[in-house]
Design an enzyme around this catalytic site. Sequence first.
Site, PDB file in Angstrom:
ATOM      1  N   GLN A   1       5.159 -10.707   2.347  1.00 11.04           N
ATOM      2  CA  GLN A   1       5.370  -9.907   2.781  1.00 11.04           C
ATOM      3  C   GLN A   1       6.962  -8.517   2.443  1.00 11.04           C
ATOM      4  O   GLN A   1       7.936  -9.338   2.843  1.00 11.04           O
ATOM      5  CB  GLN A   1       5.854  -9.837   4.970  1.00 11.04           C
ATOM      6  N   ARG A  39      -4.983  -1.948  -6.104  1.00 15.39           N
ATOM      7  CA  ARG A  39      -6.931  -1.998  -5.217  1.00 15.39           C
ATOM      8  C   ARG A  39      -7.019  -1.148  -5.045  1.00 15.39           C
ATOM      9  O   ARG A  39      -6.978  -0.527  -5.346  1.00 15.39           O
ATOM     10  CB  ARG A  39      -5.420  -2.394  -3.915  1.00 15.39           C
ATOM     11  N   SER A  64      -7.589  -1.280   6.765  1.00 14.39           N
ATOM     12  CA  SER A  64      -7.325  -2.863   6.136  1.00 14.39           C
ATOM     13  C   SER A  64      -6.884  -3.828   5.895  1.00 14.39           C
ATOM     14  O   SER A  64      -5.107  -3.451   6.533  1.00 14.39           O
ATOM     15  CB  SER A  64      -7.181  -1.888   4.716  1.00 14.39           C
ATOM     16  N   ARG A  79      17.258 -21.978  35.671  1.00 13.38           N
ATOM     17  CA  ARG A  79      17.349 -20.875  34.708  1.00 13.38           C
ATOM     18  C   ARG A  79      18.028 -21.876  33.285  1.00 13.38           C
ATOM     19  O   ARG A  79      19.263 -22.224  33.715  1.00 13.38           O
ATOM     20  CB  ARG A  79      18.132 -19.566  34.377  1.00 13.38           C
ATOM     21  N   SER A  99      -4.765  -7.299   5.809  1.00 12.81           N
ATOM     22  CA  SER A  99      -4.122  -7.494   4.656  1.00 12.81           C
ATOM     23  C   SER A  99      -5.359  -9.178   4.249  1.00 12.81           C
ATOM     24  O   SER A  99      -5.646  -9.565   2.928  1.00 12.81           O
ATOM     25  CB  SER A  99      -2.602  -8.762   5.381  1.00 12.81           C
ATOM     26  N   ASN A 111       7.723   0.807   0.647  1.00 17.85           N
ATOM     27  CA  ASN A 111       7.895  -0.190   0.002  1.00 17.85           C
ATOM     28  C   ASN A 111       9.254  -0.136  -0.812  1.00 17.85           C
ATOM     29  O   ASN A 111       9.514  -1.109  -1.002  1.00 17.85           O
ATOM     30  CB  ASN A 111       6.508  -1.393  -0.139  1.00 17.85           C
ATOM     31  N   ARG A 158       0.782  -0.939  -0.351  1.00 17.32           N
ATOM     32  CA  ARG A 158       0.009  -0.070   0.287  1.00 17.32           C
ATOM     33  C   ARG A 158       1.070   1.513  -0.013  1.00 17.32           C
ATOM     34  O   ARG A 158       1.975   1.542   0.423  1.00 17.32           O
ATOM     35  CB  ARG A 158      -0.768  -0.036   1.125  1.00 17.32           C
TER      36      ARG A 158
END
Length: 430
Positions: A112, A80, A89, A170, A91, A31, A21
């Site tokens: 991704q 889109r 929105s 531990r 995915s 992106n 997007r």
Amino acid sequence: MEEAAGAGGSGAHLAALVLARGGSKGIPLKNIKLLAGVPLIGWVLRAASDAGVFHSIWVSTDHDEIEKVAKQFGAQVHRRSPEVSQDSSTSLEAIREFLNHHHEVDIVGNIQATSPCLHPSDLIKVADLIQKEGFDSVFSVVRRHQFRWSEVKKGENKMTEPQNLNPAKRYRRQDWPGELYENGSFYFARRHLIEKGYLQGGKMAYYEMRAEHSVDIDIDIDWPIAEQRVLSFGYFGKEPLKEVKLLVCSIDGCLTNGRIYVTEDQKEMISYDYRDIVGIDLLKKRGIQVRLISERDCSKTLSAMQLGCVAKVSATNKLQVLDDWQKDMGLSWKEIAYLGNEESDVECLKKSGMSGVPADACALAQKAAGYICKSSGGCGAVREFAEHIFLLLEKVNSARKQMEEINSAGKEQGGNKNSRKGNKELMKKV
């Protein structure tokens, strides 16, 4: 984008889908922001393409610039709708809209965009899980060795409690296998699941990624760290990197800003950035030859700059000059780096093992280059590209050292079969 030869063992259409997007809140147009010289989305598109398991590779976006970059990397674009391009929105909504428009798709591999260290080998193995082993959904995880404690909110009158450990006993890190966490790199699912509103369901499997490949960019502070991780662990293409021995740099628009000043007595004047001269000197000190090329006759200007580099001026065919130099020096194309900025540089950029352009290079040159500088021509682009070469040389040297260690171990063990297998696996990773 070539159709995958082995993608449809079951006859099912497997599509890679990257959601990108335009309205990123944290980093504007994140992106397609350059990461180690490549648009962020380009790293996963390259991995998806070279995996060879997808019948089609798509980017779902609402932004013109993202569409342009996606097509440069060979992806198809699904525009889109505004309804699934909002901040709220999900995915899943965007994937379902994609499927409504592409009835030929049977399986979606949602990758991704912000996972730049994804490798084709990961995608190949996941495709096998879906297509050959019959899983309905597969998602990526990473192993973490982190002890968890319950949260105590401000004002609450209670103590924190251990969630996955006994404080009295531990674990040492090497004695504890850790836990698996989703890393969000990819989600593969069959159409019928997605149409029901699930990305995970049916016969499920996880795919464990190597920790060093599990990079997710969410905030700007991660960017410089991610660049170092990508240079160390990213996927740079099918061909293994080789040590660069020659840099060829276009003079006009790379070493200079392309401007020519003419005095009243018809003398030419140009300007250059001293940082670029330092970059050339650093390359020479590393044993990398630097040669210059220009379509103009700028021999007097070069003489005045006193760079001490072999140069070819009035070059009507740059690729022919580069080819002659390559043969004369006995180099492979993988050992040549090229910095250009114009249409006349495109074929040289494509042919060279390492290629770069200044930030203000023409669109065709940018498309052909493997690295896009943040600096413009004549403003530090040569120095920046030199630094990029040095970082990739570190990657080459690291891989060579690993190979030497494996070969040495193989000799100590009498060249057993396990050593040879490890050698082959490393070659694939490098």
